[in-house]
Design an enzyme around this catalytic site. Structure first.
Site, PDB file in Angstrom:
ATOM      1  N   CYS A 122       0.793  -1.233   0.000  1.00  0.00           N
ATOM      2  CA  CYS A 122       0.000   0.000   0.000  1.00  0.00           C
ATOM      3  C   CYS A 122       0.824   1.282   0.000  1.00  0.00           C
ATOM      4  CB  CYS A 122      -0.945  -0.007   1.192  1.00  0.00           C
ATOM      5  SG  CYS A 122      -1.857  -1.548   1.359  1.00  0.00           S
ATOM      6  N   HIS A 256      -4.394   7.662   5.655  1.00  0.00           N
ATOM      7  CA  HIS A 256      -4.392   6.286   5.156  1.00  0.00           C
ATOM      8  C   HIS A 256      -5.765   5.673   5.419  1.00  0.00           C
ATOM      9  CE1 HIS A 256      -2.818   2.466   3.906  1.00  0.00           C
ATOM     10  NE2 HIS A 256      -3.052   1.915   5.083  1.00  0.00           N
ATOM     11  N   GLU A 267      -2.696   5.010  13.315  1.00  0.00           N
ATOM     12  CA  GLU A 267      -2.484   6.232  12.529  1.00  0.00           C
ATOM     13  C   GLU A 267      -2.744   7.474  13.374  1.00  0.00           C
ATOM     14  OE1 GLU A 267      -3.690   8.207   8.224  1.00  0.00           O
ATOM     15  OE2 GLU A 267      -4.613   6.317   8.867  1.00  0.00           O
ATOM     16  N   LYS A 288     -10.589   6.720   1.066  1.00  0.00           N
ATOM     17  CA  LYS A 288     -10.855   5.289   0.884  1.00  0.00           C
ATOM     18  C   LYS A 288     -12.304   4.957   1.201  1.00  0.00           C
ATOM     19  CE  LYS A 288      -6.254   3.266   1.771  1.00  0.00           C
ATOM     20  NZ  LYS A 288      -5.454   4.472   2.072  1.00  0.00           N
ATOM     21  N   HIS A 293     -10.020   0.756  -0.952  1.00  0.00           N
ATOM     22  CA  HIS A 293      -8.576   0.597  -0.790  1.00  0.00           C
ATOM     23  C   HIS A 293      -8.021  -0.013  -2.072  1.00  0.00           C
ATOM     24  CE1 HIS A 293      -4.705   0.083   0.776  1.00  0.00           C
ATOM     25  NE2 HIS A 293      -4.992  -0.335   2.007  1.00  0.00           N
ATOM     26  N   PHE A 352       1.816  -3.301   4.871  1.00  0.00           N
ATOM     27  CA  PHE A 352       2.293  -4.464   5.609  1.00  0.00           C
ATOM     28  C   PHE A 352       3.812  -4.404   5.730  1.00  0.00           C
ATOM     29  CE2 PHE A 352      -1.470  -7.326   4.129  1.00  0.00           C
ATOM     30  CZ  PHE A 352      -2.276  -6.689   5.038  1.00  0.00           C
TER      31      PHE A 352
END
Length: 364
Positions: A122, A256, A267, A288, A293, A352
């Site tokens: 991402c 995000h 976050e 998003k 996403h 990730f």
């Protein structure tokens, strides 16, 4: 720049839908989801192949940027994708790779001579943007084309569903109470970055300036962010330091904001760590919640929306919002767009493996 998501085709469609808070989620019909726990995503109904969609977006960005054939040929391509479309799950000799896709794309659009591929989940697209900025700022390139694409497909959909990461109520609700997870979405985008000097020599006017970028990793967990947001906080601090602006100068944060309980909390912790008391004041939302996403393409479509919003003087709505999770202490834009209080904005992404990116733009 060029953009296409389930919200529509073209940058204007992205801005209109994100300002209205119009979510594009619906039943998945592209492949069989009858065995899945969640069966919803944000997909383009008329999507072509990923290769064709990328070629269209990149060619549009070249044309809108006014690049001649000679200028295209000297413009490197940085491509963010998950893998070559329809690639097998295991390595097979002779099977095309993502690098082959990038070379083919560069040849179709007339770009070159250098192509790079980013498959770092991402943060792929935002990492490519940061690399493009570094190439330009150090004089290694006058301009760089960054392209990114993800079309919702069976493997990733099944993985996120099996991992219980997908929203069970058909809505993405970043930073809200009762949030249950993320939903995937199509996105294909391309952005032309260029030095101010080179741009002005071509008698062109910039849409915005990328004034700061930062990257940092915390390697806390394979798939979970550090609960204190250490890596993201370092990325934000680096981007703001490079831009030479304090956190209080930001008029907007495009988060995000996946809508998962753990990610949103981490976050928020990162923002408070990096920005201090102003983290509770700067308007924030996650687009998003409207386009889904888009994995490797997320950073680029969100950067485009951020630029468009600040230029328009209006901030996107955090769709799906019910009520603020008070533990997060954030100033979430909901119900209706707000006026922008500054020409500087921050777009952040995480992935990730503990990878984090932050981009600071200034509208002109």
């Amino acid at each position: 720049m060029a953009a296409a998501t389930a919200l529509g085709r073209g940058p204007d469609a992205q801005l209109a839908a994100t300002l209205a808070g119009t979510a594009a989620f619906g039943p998945v019909t592209r492949f069989d989801v009858s065995r899945q726990r969640v069966r919803v995503a944000a997909t383009l109904p008329d999507a072509g192949s990923l290769a064709d969609e990328l070629a269209d977006a990149t060619a549009t960005a070249c044309a809108d940027g006014g690049l001649s054939r000679t200028e295209r040929a000297a413009c490197p391509l940085l491509l963010a994708v998950h893998a070559f479309p329809d690639a097998p799950r295991v390595s097979v000799d002779g099977w095309p790779t993502a690098a082959d896709l990038a070379r083919s794309l560069a040849a179709r659009v007339g770009l070159g001579p250098v192509t790079r591929v980013y498959t770092s989940a991402c943060v792929s697209a935002s990492t490519a943007v940061a690399d493009a900025a570094a190439l330009i700022s150090t004089g290694k390139a006058e301009r760089v084309m960054v392209a990114a694409g993800y079309l919702v497909e069976p493997d990733q959909f099944a993985l996120f569903d099996a991992g219980r990461a997908l929203a069970t109520d058909g809505a993405v609700r970043p930073f809200s109470i009762a949030r249950t997870g993320l939903l995937l979405g199509d996105a294909v985008a391309a952005v032309l970055l260029e030095s101010v000097a080179a741009l002005h020599r071509r008698a062109r006017t910039e849409l915005a300036q990328l004034v700061g970028w930062g990257r940092a990793g915390d390697a806390f967990h394979a798939v979970q962010p550090h609960p204190d947001g250490l890596g993201m906080a370092r990325a934000i601090t680096a981007a703001l330091d490079r831009a030479g602006v304090p956190g209080g100068a930001l008029g907007y944060i495009n988060a995000h904001g996946t809508g998962t309980p753990v990610s949103d909390a981490a976050e928020a912790a990162a923002l408070h760590r990096a920005l201090g008391p102003v983290a509770s004041l700067v308007p924030i939302s996650s687009t998003k919640a409207t386009h889904g996403h888009a994995l490797e393409a997320s950073g680029l479509i969100e950067l485009i929306v951020t630029v468009l919003a600040v230029r328009a003087g209006k901030l996107p709505v955090n769709a799906g919002f019910l009520a603020l999770d008070q533990a997060l202490r954030l100033n979430v834009v909901h119900s209706a767009p707000r006026s922008v209080g500054s020409d500087h904005a921050l777009s952040v992404n995480a992935a990730f493996g503990g990878a984090n990116t932050a981009l600071v733009v200034r509208a002109v």
